[in-house]
Scaffold this motif. Sequence first.
Motif, PDB file in Angstrom:
ATOM      1  N   SER A 153       0.851  -1.200   0.000  1.00 47.40           N
ATOM      2  CA  SER A 153       0.000   0.000   0.000  1.00 47.40           C
ATOM      3  C   SER A 153       0.878   1.238   0.000  1.00 47.40           C
ATOM      4  CB  SER A 153      -0.890   0.028   1.248  1.00 47.40           C
ATOM      5  OG  SER A 153      -1.761  -1.087   1.226  1.00 47.40           O
ATOM      6  N   THR A 187       0.172   5.466   0.662  1.00 47.37           N
ATOM      7  CA  THR A 187      -0.756   6.558   0.932  1.00 47.37           C
ATOM      8  C   THR A 187      -0.023   7.884   0.782  1.00 47.37           C
ATOM      9  OG1 THR A 187      -1.852   5.139   2.531  1.00 47.37           O
ATOM     10  CG2 THR A 187      -2.352   7.474   2.680  1.00 47.37           C
ATOM     11  N   ARG A 189      -5.067   6.984  -0.760  1.00 53.47           N
ATOM     12  CA  ARG A 189      -4.486   5.644  -0.902  1.00 53.47           C
ATOM     13  C   ARG A 189      -4.303   5.310  -2.373  1.00 53.47           C
ATOM     14  NH1 ARG A 189      -5.161   0.650   3.025  1.00 53.47           N
ATOM     15  NH2 ARG A 189      -3.340   1.439   4.086  1.00 53.47           N
ATOM     16  N   ASP A 226      -3.573   0.031  -2.568  1.00 54.55           N
ATOM     17  CA  ASP A 226      -4.276  -0.498  -1.402  1.00 54.55           C
ATOM     18  C   ASP A 226      -4.217  -2.030  -1.396  1.00 54.55           C
ATOM     19  OD1 ASP A 226      -5.848  -0.742   0.802  1.00 54.55           O
ATOM     20  OD2 ASP A 226      -7.720  -0.132  -0.175  1.00 54.55           O
ATOM     21  N   GLY A 227      -3.137  -2.555  -0.826  1.00 56.96           N
ATOM     22  CA  GLY A 227      -3.048  -4.011  -0.675  1.00 56.96           C
ATOM     23  C   GLY A 227      -2.800  -4.757  -1.973  1.00 56.96           C
ATOM     24  N   ARG A 239      -6.384  -0.933  -6.386  1.00 58.84           N
ATOM     25  CA  ARG A 239      -6.437  -2.370  -6.117  1.00 58.84           C
ATOM     26  C   ARG A 239      -6.328  -3.156  -7.423  1.00 58.84           C
ATOM     27  NH1 ARG A 239     -11.441  -2.491  -1.822  1.00 58.84           N
ATOM     28  NH2 ARG A 239     -10.286  -1.499  -0.127  1.00 58.84           N
TER      29      ARG A 239
END
Length: 334
Positions: free
Chosen positions: A21, A23, A37, A40-41, A242
Amino acid sequence: MSSNTAPENENVPVIEARGVSRTFHVPRNKAGRNRLRALDGIDLTLGRGETLGLVGESGCGKSTLARVLLMLERPDAGTLRFDGRDPFTLKGKELLAWRRRVQMVFQDPFASLNPRMTAAEIIAEPWRTHRDVQPTKKDRRARVRELLDLVGLREGDAGRYPQEFSGGQRQRIGIARALALEPEVIVCDEPVSALDLSVQAQVLNLLDELQRDLGVSYVFISHDLSVVRHVADRVAVMYLGRIVESGTAEEVFEHPRHPYTAALLSAAPELDPSGERERGERILLKGEVPSPLDPPSGCRFRTRCWKARDICAEEAPRTEHGAACHFPLETAVA
Ligand code: ADP
């Protein structure tokens, strides 16, 4: 064994990202939010000698991911492993030495080459920072010649300036510059978007040949899905920070499961496998990508998705069979 030891093992993916991630802190918007963000993962694996296509509309986080892979941007969560090792545990010279392994080819071969330097000087420039792969003074000319030859330029081109070359030839110089550092990975950011169609094919063929000869891996960012279809072994589709779908190029392009992938393909009529099948008409993406400062709850694509139901606002979908969707499209029965 320390988990940070670099294994010289061909089976270890060259890059492995888990939950990465990133930010950014930005000026507050009207709702008072200031944490953006951009990633994000992100889970992602790049095998040796493989091409991973990265697609998604502008603002989805492709460049930020590229900067993380280039080790220029540090993730604030998750891990990035390069040859099994986390480069961000390193500092200074050691980190610099690892950065050499991932190089970049830029979109605009007009803007990315210094007009006051000859082709030979441009190709040799990265050696100033990365002395570990710098040839001896005596060998330098021969190495530049070799690189020119690798990318299909002539020895006589060494002393010419960027403006004396065509767009395709300039991109070849950019590729030679990236190869000068003997990278394992090259991040290609829209490498052929600025070129004429016929020249695009030549540069794509060159990248392909280089991969076969040198075993280099590519992360290939492009908004042009037909180009990605042509070059990628595997594809990751990004939406608002994502990865919403990933798989082999064939799986993703022939049997998309995520509605976002189907919508992107529907916008590229020459590739569209499912849009017409699903709805009997082209899928038109409504509206813009929402602001990543204020992303939709649950599934981030739901505000633009024709399949969305209540649960999509309540729960972020888990990734199953490569797609993060509560109501994935049916795959064709084999
Ligand atoms: P893409 O390459 O897919 O267009 P980017 O990675 O450039 O997407 O951007 C993803 C999001 O992160 C965008 O909303 C962009 O405005 C934001 N962003 C990217 N870099 C920064 C930065 N350095 N500071 C603040 N916001 C950024």
